[in-house]
Structures are given as C-alpha cells and as structure tokens.
Write an enzyme that holds these catalytic residues in place. Structure first.
Site, PDB file in Angstrom:
ATOM      1  N   LYS A   1       0.876  -1.173   0.000  1.00  0.00           N
ATOM      2  CA  LYS A   1       0.000   0.000   0.000  1.00  0.00           C
ATOM      3  C   LYS A   1       0.909   1.216   0.000  1.00  0.00           C
ATOM      4  O   LYS A   1       1.568   1.516   0.998  1.00  0.00           O
ATOM      5  CB  LYS A   1      -0.916   0.006   1.231  1.00  0.00           C
ATOM      6  CG  LYS A   1      -1.770   1.265   1.317  1.00  0.00           C
ATOM      7  CD  LYS A   1      -2.634   1.315   2.558  1.00  0.00           C
ATOM      8  CE  LYS A   1      -3.225   2.702   2.725  1.00  0.00           C
ATOM      9  NZ  LYS A   1      -4.041   2.828   3.944  1.00  0.00           N
TER      10      LYS A   1
ATOM     11  N   GLY B   1     -11.168   8.174   5.164  1.00  0.00           N
ATOM     12  CA  GLY B   1     -12.246   9.129   5.323  1.00  0.00           C
ATOM     13  C   GLY B   1     -13.585   8.525   5.676  1.00  0.00           C
ATOM     14  O   GLY B   1     -14.539   9.242   5.980  1.00  0.00           O
TER      15      GLY B   1
ATOM     16  N   ASN C   1     -10.027   1.888   8.790  1.00  0.00           N
ATOM     17  CA  ASN C   1      -9.385   1.521  10.041  1.00  0.00           C
ATOM     18  C   ASN C   1     -10.026   2.222  11.239  1.00  0.00           C
ATOM     19  O   ASN C   1     -10.640   1.613  12.099  1.00  0.00           O
ATOM     20  CB  ASN C   1      -7.884   1.858   9.945  1.00  0.00           C
ATOM     21  CG  ASN C   1      -7.047   1.355  11.117  1.00  0.00           C
ATOM     22  OD1 ASN C   1      -5.863   1.076  10.945  1.00  0.00           O
ATOM     23  ND2 ASN C   1      -7.581   1.203  12.304  1.00  0.00           N
ATOM     24  N   SER C   2      -9.920   3.572  11.252  1.00  0.00           N
ATOM     25  CA  SER C   2     -10.287   4.321  12.452  1.00  0.00           C
ATOM     26  C   SER C   2     -11.739   4.117  12.860  1.00  0.00           C
ATOM     27  O   SER C   2     -12.045   4.036  14.057  1.00  0.00           O
ATOM     28  CB  SER C   2     -10.030   5.821  12.230  1.00  0.00           C
ATOM     29  OG  SER C   2      -8.680   6.044  11.912  1.00  0.00           O
TER      30      SER C   2
END
Lengths: 262, 72
Positions: free
Chosen positions: A101, A190, A211-212
C-alpha cells in the site's frame, strides 16, 4: 454483475470486499475479534524504526499474522518516492509479500498524497515486481498517470485519513469509476460510518479499506460486523440495479385513476 | 603496530562506535536482533538480508532498522 462472484484482487480470489486496518485497537484480543467479525481477508500494517531493547508491540503483530488474512503493508510516514521505495523493499523482505500500500504524503495537515512522488515511486516499484496499491486522491488525471506507471489497483480517498467525513466528492468518484472501468478501485480513507461504505459500493467501487471507524468505535467488534454488512449491502444493491432518482413522484400502486367517481 | 581503527555510525538516531570493518550482519547481532526480525537500510538504501554479511559499515553511515507494527 454477479454479487456472489469472487472478488479478484490482484489475481487473488476473495469473498470479502472489506480491507481492514489494524491500528488503534484497545487490545490484541479486540483486534483479533474485529478481524474475525469483519470477514476481511486483507489487513494492513506498517513498519517502524526500532532500537534493540525497545518495548515490544504487546502481541499485535502476532495476532495480525495469525489471522490468516493476506498482509498489505503500507509506507506510512514517507514523504518522498525514495523513502517509499526503500520501505516497500523492507516490507517485502520482512513480510514475504509483494503487495504494498503505497503512501507518499505531500501535506502535513490533510495527509494528502503527493501525486508526483507517488507516481515516481509506483513506477519504480512496478519495475521491481511489486503489486502497488497506491493511496491517491480522486483526481482523474493523477489516477491515469498511476495506471500509466503500471498500477492496476487504485485507492482514492473519500476524505482525509481519519477524518470520518465520508465521500466528500461523489462526482469525482463517479467519474473515476466511469472513466476507469477496468481498474480495481478501492475507497481508502475518510470513511466514518457504515453508510459511507455502502455509498462507496453503490457508486460501483470494488472494495473499501478503513481503520479508524472500527478501531475507535466504542465496540470495535460490533462496528466491524456493521461495516461488513454495509459493504455487502452496497455491493448487492449495486449489482442488483439501483433505481435512478427522479425529480417528481412516480406512482407505484397500479390503480386506475381515482378510487371513486364522486 | 597501529591500533585498530574505529568507525562512528548512527543507528536509529543513536551514535555507536564500531571496530573497523564491522559488517551490517555483525552489528545486528550485537544489537540483539534476530536476522529475520528486522529489515535494514544504510544511508537510506535497502540492504537485503542476503548481503548483510558482506556489507562493511563505514564511518558516518546511518543505519535504520525496521520491524512490522500495526497500521492502516
């Protein structure tokens, strides 16, 4: 489009279109359960400079490796093509994968990718035998330059990393999808809530990486499952033919005029 | 007979003094790293594991050792 058909990612058949990040979980056990609940078959991780004798990672990396998911290492923190190429080679040696990535950031506040350094790094890494997953913006011409460099997967942002703002520019994302029909497109960054992921899939994107939104949820395991369902719903909806929006009402019940002639 | 010379290198931000002709493989052993547990760059260039034993460190070299961590 068959929604039950395997998703081919870099020639690898996958059943899940959910790529999950591994940072920020409250414990290795929660991460393990979240990966399982997500159904993700690809998980991301990073590399960090180490000193001998410095503290361990509390077992997070062992959990990631034991998950059975394919590893997608990133080049987070890189600001130049040279840094990213070096880190990619390190990741390939450490993790025995040619998937990378590719992140090359050009702005500290937005963490917006630097399109020039990103493209230079991508071109070199493709020559070096990597399968490059570039984290890019939604700019069409930059995307085309990455394809020219040999990328067959692109990962445009929905919004800045970790911002949770969702898909800020649906028009640009629709344009990418329309203009790059043969490229695997993955929304990366995002995404804040499951409906954002559904929207990405409804736009015709091939997969979602986040992820977050999972790691920072009050219940990351529950949120991982929520995103799994949201991505599946969006994909199934997209594959099944979405109703085109219209400005005026279109009656659905097939009545014959008004019910009474009074 | 002259004293063996030394090389001053920077390892992940810390200065270390090595005997002359120390290889990268020898440095990693002295740091306590298992050979397969780290990836290494010298002066920003990746040095593959297979050639660490032949890579002699020079005065002023900057060595960076990396390990996997969680990431998004």
């Amino acid at each position: 489009m068959n929604p039950t058909q395997d998703f081919m990612l870099a020639d690898v058949p996958l059943q899940s279109r959910f790529l999950l990040g591994t940072a920020g979980y409250p414990s290795p056990q929660v991460l393990r359960e979240a990966i399982e609940a997500s159904g993700a078959q690809v998980v991301t991780l990073g590399l960090r400079r180490q000193l001998a004798g410095s503290g361990g990672d509390n077992g997070f990396v062992d959990i990631i490796k034991a998950s059975g998911a394919r590893l997608l290492p990133n080049t987070a923190g890189c600001r130049t093509a040279r840094e990213a190429v070096t880190l990619a080679h390190m990741a390939r040696e450490l993790l025995d994968t040619h998937w990378i990535k590719l992140e090359v950031v050009g702005d500290e506040h937005t963490l917006q990718p630097d399109p020039w350094e990103l493209t230079d790094a991508a071109a070199q890494l493709v020559k070096d035998g990597f399968e490059v997953f570039p984290y890019c913006t939604d700019d069409l011409v930059s995307a085309q330059r990455l394809i020219d460099a040999g990328c067959r997967i692109l990962m445009p942002w929905g919004a800045p990393i970790g911002s949770g703002q969702g898909l800020l520019n649906p028009w640009a994302l629709r344009t990418l999808r329309a203009r790059l029909p043969g490229i695997t497109l993955i929304i990366d960054a995002g995404i804040g809530v499951p409906s954002h992921a559904t929207q990405a899939m409804e736009l015709g994107f091939d997969a979602v990486l986040l992820n977050s939104a999972v790691a920072q949820a009050a219940d990351p395991v529950g949120m991982a499952r929520a995103f799994r369902l949201a991505i599946e719903a969006g994909r199934l909806g997209s594959a099944s033919g979405l109703l085109a929006a219209q400005d005026m009402a279109v009656a659905s019940t097939p009545v014959a005029g008004r019910p009474f002639d009074l | 007979m002259s004293e063996p010379s030394e090389a001053s290198v920077n390892v992940n931000g810390e200065t270390r003094t090595l005997r002359d002709e120390t290889t990268l493989a020898e440095l990693l052993v002295s740091l306590g790293h298992e050979p397969e547990s780290v990836a290494v760059a010298v002066n920003g260039d990746f040095v593959p594991r297979a050639i660490r034993g032949k890579h002699v460190l020079r005065n002023g070299d900057r060595i960076s050792c990396f390990k996997p961590i969680v990431g998004g």
